[in-house]
Scaffold this motif. Structure first.
Motif, PDB file in Angstrom:
ATOM      1  N   GLU A 277      38.954  42.066  36.590  1.00  0.00           N
ATOM      2  CA  GLU A 277      40.019  41.116  36.970  1.00  0.00           C
ATOM      3  C   GLU A 277      39.280  39.967  37.553  1.00  0.00           C
ATOM      4  O   GLU A 277      40.031  38.720  37.087  1.00  0.00           O
ATOM      5  N   LYS A 278      38.286  39.918  38.287  1.00  0.00           N
ATOM      6  CA  LYS A 278      37.684  38.846  39.094  1.00  0.00           C
ATOM      7  C   LYS A 278      36.967  38.050  37.855  1.00  0.00           C
ATOM      8  O   LYS A 278      37.004  36.962  37.821  1.00  0.00           O
ATOM      9  N   ALA A 279      36.566  38.787  36.676  1.00  0.00           N
ATOM     10  CA  ALA A 279      35.940  38.143  35.523  1.00  0.00           C
ATOM     11  C   ALA A 279      36.960  37.167  34.862  1.00  0.00           C
ATOM     12  O   ALA A 279      36.665  36.109  34.539  1.00  0.00           O
ATOM     13  N   ALA A 280      38.143  38.036  34.818  1.00  0.00           N
ATOM     14  CA  ALA A 280      39.393  37.142  34.067  1.00  0.00           C
ATOM     15  C   ALA A 280      39.596  35.874  34.994  1.00  0.00           C
ATOM     16  O   ALA A 280      40.025  34.812  34.393  1.00  0.00           O
ATOM     17  N   ASN A 281      39.734  36.361  36.547  1.00  0.00           N
ATOM     18  CA  ASN A 281      39.752  35.002  37.127  1.00  0.00           C
ATOM     19  C   ASN A 281      38.799  33.934  37.022  1.00  0.00           C
ATOM     20  O   ASN A 281      39.144  32.734  37.093  1.00  0.00           O
ATOM     21  N   VAL A 282      37.619  34.135  36.847  1.00  0.00           N
ATOM     22  CA  VAL A 282      36.471  33.134  36.521  1.00  0.00           C
ATOM     23  C   VAL A 282      37.114  32.534  35.073  1.00  0.00           C
ATOM     24  O   VAL A 282      36.677  31.278  35.140  1.00  0.00           O
ATOM     25  N   ALA A 283      37.267  33.237  34.148  1.00  0.00           N
ATOM     26  CA  ALA A 283      37.679  32.613  33.056  1.00  0.00           C
ATOM     27  C   ALA A 283      38.650  31.834  33.033  1.00  0.00           C
ATOM     28  O   ALA A 283      38.470  30.550  32.521  1.00  0.00           O
ATOM     29  N   ARG A 284      39.692  32.181  33.799  1.00  0.00           N
ATOM     30  CA  ARG A 284      40.974  31.071  33.634  1.00  0.00           C
ATOM     31  C   ARG A 284      40.637  29.773  34.604  1.00  0.00           C
ATOM     32  O   ARG A 284      40.980  28.982  34.501  1.00  0.00           O
ATOM     33  N   VAL A 285      39.498  30.158  35.713  1.00  0.00           N
ATOM     34  CA  VAL A 285      39.329  28.956  36.576  1.00  0.00           C
ATOM     35  C   VAL A 285      38.574  27.888  35.869  1.00  0.00           C
ATOM     36  O   VAL A 285      39.010  26.784  36.017  1.00  0.00           O
ATOM     37  N   CYS A 286      37.543  28.598  35.011  1.00  0.00           N
ATOM     38  CA  CYS A 286      36.828  27.607  34.010  1.00  0.00           C
ATOM     39  C   CYS A 286      37.876  26.735  33.261  1.00  0.00           C
ATOM     40  O   CYS A 286      37.294  25.728  32.666  1.00  0.00           O
TER      41      CYS A 286
END
Length: 379
Positions: free
Chosen positions: A13-22
């Motif tokens: 989920e942290k990884a998904a947040n990074v992907a969305r932030v990018c």
């Protein structure tokens, strides 16, 4: 092992947040736009940015898992190398540091001094993810972390992520391309045998509401008699609906398409982007079988989703072996189940970890039997 599963769900989920932030934050999004349109294509920094999003996620997962399970740290592998050469000719090893400030400083060197972009990424990396988990507390898996290895695909279908198309899809239908096909994939396997035992899939761009993109996660555990999954096994198709659905890559061999077309009928031979997403379509019952005749997927693509298939009573086989040795006698395949512990010593680079014989992913063994029967001797 329940603790390991919960940790993997949180880091995914942290990884998904990074992907969305990018994609959501202007300084980072501009970098993606440059990659998308090919502007300044010769700059190593711009060329590498699409990989940087992957590497940042991969190293974040490695850092967080290693902190809680140090006995696994040397057996966490992913798609990307974490070594970069920025636009100034400097070589930088990307790691997650002890503090957000230190991580931002390191990322700034990779991003040619772009402090704003580095700060945004570091903030997402060090921010804890909130995730409501159900069904994980009562799992008892008799394995030690020291017996396990992990494969990570930080952003599967990266090209779809970079291009960023937002496809509108009816409920119950697969998405042929676009952001929905981009997934975070984490798979845990037994180092001695290569058997996949835990799988986590996070879909960062599952649906959109007025506040932005929302994600969805899926998990599965398969070890001996322990079978658990966040997804319910799709209902078997009624006897009066004999046709089956197969999902392929649009670049699949014409001979495979022609062999399967009569079996599927109109509109049930489907195409989608991303190996992980196509396997997820089988897991969710959006397609009966996924076939790939080329060796163009890798262990990091298939390990996590494979564990979910096994948890639901399906599997993922080496297509070449399946066609050669036979399949699905008495409700079980004979051989060819993909494993994740051994490389191809005769190959180099990423090809050492390719699924070289192609693959076929399925839930229903009878569906597998029909597909293999149609493909045998056709290519």
């Amino acid at each position: 092992m329940a603790d390991l599963l919960k940790l993997l769900l949180r880091v995914a989920e942290k990884a998904a947040n990074v992907a969305r932030v990018c994609r959501q934050e202007a300084p980072l999004f501009q970098l993606l736009i440059q990659e998308k349109t090919g502007v300044d294509k010769n700059k190593k920094f711009v060329q590498d940015f699409k990989t940087l999003a992957d590497v940042v996620i991969q190293e974040m997962i490695r850092h967080d898992v290693g902190a809680q399970f140090p006995e696994i740290i040397d057996h966490i592998q992913g798609e990307e190398s974490n070594k970069f050469e920025n636009g100034l000719g400097e070589s930088v090893i990307v790691t997650v540091c002890g503090t957000e400030k230190e991580t931002a400083a390191l990322l700034a060197t990779v991003l040619d001094g772009d402090q704003m972009a580095a700060t945004l990424l570091a903030c997402a990396i060090h921010q804890d993810a909130t995730l409501k988990l159900t069904g994980t507390d009562d799992l008892h898996i008799p394995l030690s972390p020291s017996d396990l290895g992990i494969w990570i695909d930080p952003i599967d279908a990266t090209s779809q992520y970079i291009q960023g198309r937002e496809e509108v899809v009816e409920e119950g239908c697969l998405c042929s391309s676009g952001l929905q096909c981009a997934l975070v994939l984490i798979g845990v396997y037994i180092r001695a045998t290569g058997e996949p035992v835990i799988g986590v899939i996070n879909q960062p761009f599952n649906h959109k509401d007025p506040t932005g993109w929302k994600g969805k996660h899926f998990w599965g555990v398969s070890y001996g008699s322990v079978k658990a999954c966040s997804v319910l096994r799709p209902k078997d198709r009624p006897a009066e609906c004999p046709g089956l659905s197969v999902v392929l890559s649009s670049s699949e061999k014409q001979a495979v398409k022609e062999a399967l077309a009569p079996l599927c009928g109109p509109d049930r031979l489907m195409y989608a982007s991303g190996a992980g997403y196509k396997i997820l379509c089988v897991i969710l019952g959006l397609a009966d079988v996924y076939v790939l005749s080329e060796g163009s997927t890798f262990k990091w693509d298939s390990c996590g989703p494979h564990a979910l298939l096994l948890a639901l009573g399906g599997g993922m086989l080496d297509l070449k072996e399946c066609l050669h040795f036979g399949h699905c006698e008495g409700g079980h395949h004979d051989q060819g189940e993909l494993t994740y512990h051994q490389s191809h010593s005769e190959s180099t680079g990423a090809d050492r970890w390719a699924n070289q014989g192609g693959l076929v992913a399925y839930l229903d063994c009878q569906m597998l039997h029909r597909v293999i029967g149609e493909l045998k001797g056709k290519f």
